[in-house]
Design an enzyme around this catalytic site. Structure first.
Site: not given
Ligand code: FAD
Ligand code: NAD
Length: 401
Positions: A12, A35, A79, A167, A314-315, A374
């Site tokens: 990731g 992976n 894993v 989002e 991700a940041q 963004k």
């Molecule tokens: P990941 O990106 O989750 O990568 C993990 C990798 O490990 C994947 O390739 C997966 O396939 C692999 N893997 C998992 N389990 C196993 C296993 N058992 N064996 C082998 N491989 C495995 N963050 C921001 O900073 N800005 C944003 O705008 C933002 N937007 C988001 C939008 C959404 C919809 C979501 C869900 C999250 C967002 N986030 C954002 C949060 C961000 O995506 C995560 O914090 C980030 O992906 C974490 O990176 P990582 O490297 O820890 O893991």
């Molecule tokens: P989150 O934890 O940030 O938000 C989950 C929300 O669900 C919270 O507002 C919480 O109060 C609510 N919730 C929890 N339990 C509940 C329940 N039983 N009933 C109703 N509401 C409930 O989770 P996320 O939005 O999946 O984000 C995960 C991580 O990824 C965070 O760290 C976030 O900052 C990051 N992320 C970042 C971006 C971005 O930077 N644009 C976008 C998506 C995710």
């Protein structure tokens, strides 16, 4: 003498950025990357796949395009467990591999908080496959409506109102008119409800900014139910608590986005953890294991200002990867480690394709400028994990679409 073995688990943001950093150093070591899939996906775009705004190919690329075969062996496998003391990793198909240094970066999973019915009936958004499942499930309900005219088929509940939910709602509300046309159904009959446990929406932003974003979604037909924790999910019902009373809403599509936890492999491997996250030392290693780095969503780093862990993003995963490369090289050369520090650049939350709200380096942004910001941030992430060639191939210089 055999070479030092460095194993990276997860391709990731954290894992792939670590690999790129290590490969650039041309160290005399053996690197292995493990992976599950043969592709990397940009998890920050999963909501766009779930809504139908993007295809999976647009947010993923082949891992082999980043791997230098002269330095790195890529194993596509799952894993199962890390044996910390033996310094080995159990893989599903390829047996056991050993390491001298490990970078644990297996990312996040959906958090159910043990709420009944979530695992069975909630649709999580945590991988490409699960995002595609959400999209296909919704399409199936819309297709079925043409036959039965059952209104609950057109009811979608998004659970939680964190960034992921907001989002997703932003993208979905822009896709629904097209979908309604495709399935020949009245768009105004589609009921979109978001249920949030906390009393305030988007509390991390200034009120004016949060209100702007939420009003955009309300204008596009989203109904928010706030201060109402979800207590149970059944096959087509979401049950929540409002003023100490249980209420319910019918929906055939229930999207479960109430937060994430770190990989279950963290607990399986016996690390000291909280919600799948290891509170790492200042050099990003697990307590008591100076050769095991844990980064990204599997780690927790304390923010000295708020005295709470930084949100998992991700940041921070990308920054930690750079920290791992520095400290791994330091350890290999018996030099002192550099403590990891993090200064968030801020955050931007999209409300569909060309709208967003955000706070970047202390400045509040909204509307189109925020959405451009963004896209710039996401392009930077892609260049840090994939590289410029992959960015060009994906046509990612267009800041409008
Ligand atoms: P990941 O990106 O989750 O990568 C993990 C990798 O490990 C994947 O390739 C997966 O396939 C692999 N893997 C998992 N389990 C196993 C296993 N058992 N064996 C082998 N491989 C495995 N963050 C921001 O900073 N800005 C944003 O705008 C933002 N937007 C988001 C939008 C959404 C919809 C979501 C869900 C999250 C967002 N986030 C954002 C949060 C961000 O995506 C995560 O914090 C980030 O992906 C974490 O990176 P990582 O490297 O820890 O893991
Ligand atoms: P989150 O934890 O940030 O938000 C989950 C929300 O669900 C919270 O507002 C919480 O109060 C609510 N919730 C929890 N339990 C509940 C329940 N039983 N009933 C109703 N509401 C409930 O989770 P996320 O939005 O999946 O984000 C995960 C991580 O990824 C965070 O760290 C976030 O900052 C990051 N992320 C970042 C971006 C971005 O930077 N644009 C976008 C998506 C995710």
């Amino acid at each position: 003498m055999s070479k030092t073995k460095i194993v990276i688990l997860g391709a990731g943001y954290g894992g792939l950025r670590t690999l790129k950093g290590l490969q650039k150093k041309h160290l005399d070591v053996e690197i292995t990357l493990v992976n599950k899939n043969d592709y990397h996906y940009e998890a920050t775009y999963l909501h766009e796949v779930a809504s139908g705004a993007k295809e999976p190919e647009q947010i993923s690329f082949q891992i082999k395009d980043v791997v230098d075969p002269k330095q790195t062996t890529f194993i596509q496998d799952t894993v199962i467990q890390v044996n910390k003391d033996e310094k080995t990793v159990n893989l599903e198909k390829n047996g056991t591999i050993s390491f001298d240094y490990l970078v644990f970066a297996l990312g996040f999973e959906s958090e159910s908080f043990g709420i009944p019915g979530v695992e069975e009936f909630g649709l999580p958004m945590v991988t490409i496959d699960s995002a595609v499942t959400i999209r296909e499930h919704m399409h199936q309900q819309f297709a079925a409506y043409q036959e039965s005219q059952d209104d609950s088929l057109l009811s979608i509940v998004v659970c939680g109102a964190g960034f992921t939910s907001i989002e997703y709602l932003g993208e979905l509300t822009q896709q629904l008119p097209k979908l309604a046309k495709k399935y020949n159904l009245p768009v105004e009959k589609i009921q979109l409800t978001c249920i949030e446990a906390m009393p305030t929406l988007l509390p991390m932003f200034a009120d004016k900014l949060a209100n702007y974003g939420i009003q955009k979604l309300k204008d596009r037909g989203v109904q928010f139910i706030v201060g109402t924790p979800i207590k149970e999910i059944t096959q087509d019902t979401v049950i929540y608590e409002e003023n100490e009373e249980l209420k319910s809403i019918k929906a055939k599509t229930i999207v479960w986005t109430t937060g994430v936890k770190g990989s279950s492999v963290v607990g399986q491997s016996g690390f000291e953890e909280r919600r799948g996250r290891v509170m790492v030392e200042s050099d990003l290693t697990a307590p008591g294991y100076s050769e095991i780095f844990v980064i990204g969503d599997c780690s927790a780093v304390m923010d000295p200002e708020s005295n709470r862990p930084y949100p998992t993003t991700a940041q921070i995963a990308l920054k930690q990867a750079d920290g791992v490369v520095t400290n791994l090289v330091a350890k290999l050369n018996d030099r002192p480690i550099v403590p990891f520090t993090f200064k968030s650049q801020g955050s931007v939350c999209s409300i569909g394709n060309n709208e967003a709200i955000g706070e970047v380096l202390g400045a509040n942004l909204k509307g189109y400028p925020a959405s451009v910001m963004k896209k710039i941030i996401e392009d930077k992430s892609l260049s840090q994990t994939g590289g410029l060639k992959i960015m060009f191939n994906k046509g990612r210089f267009d800041l409008y679409h």
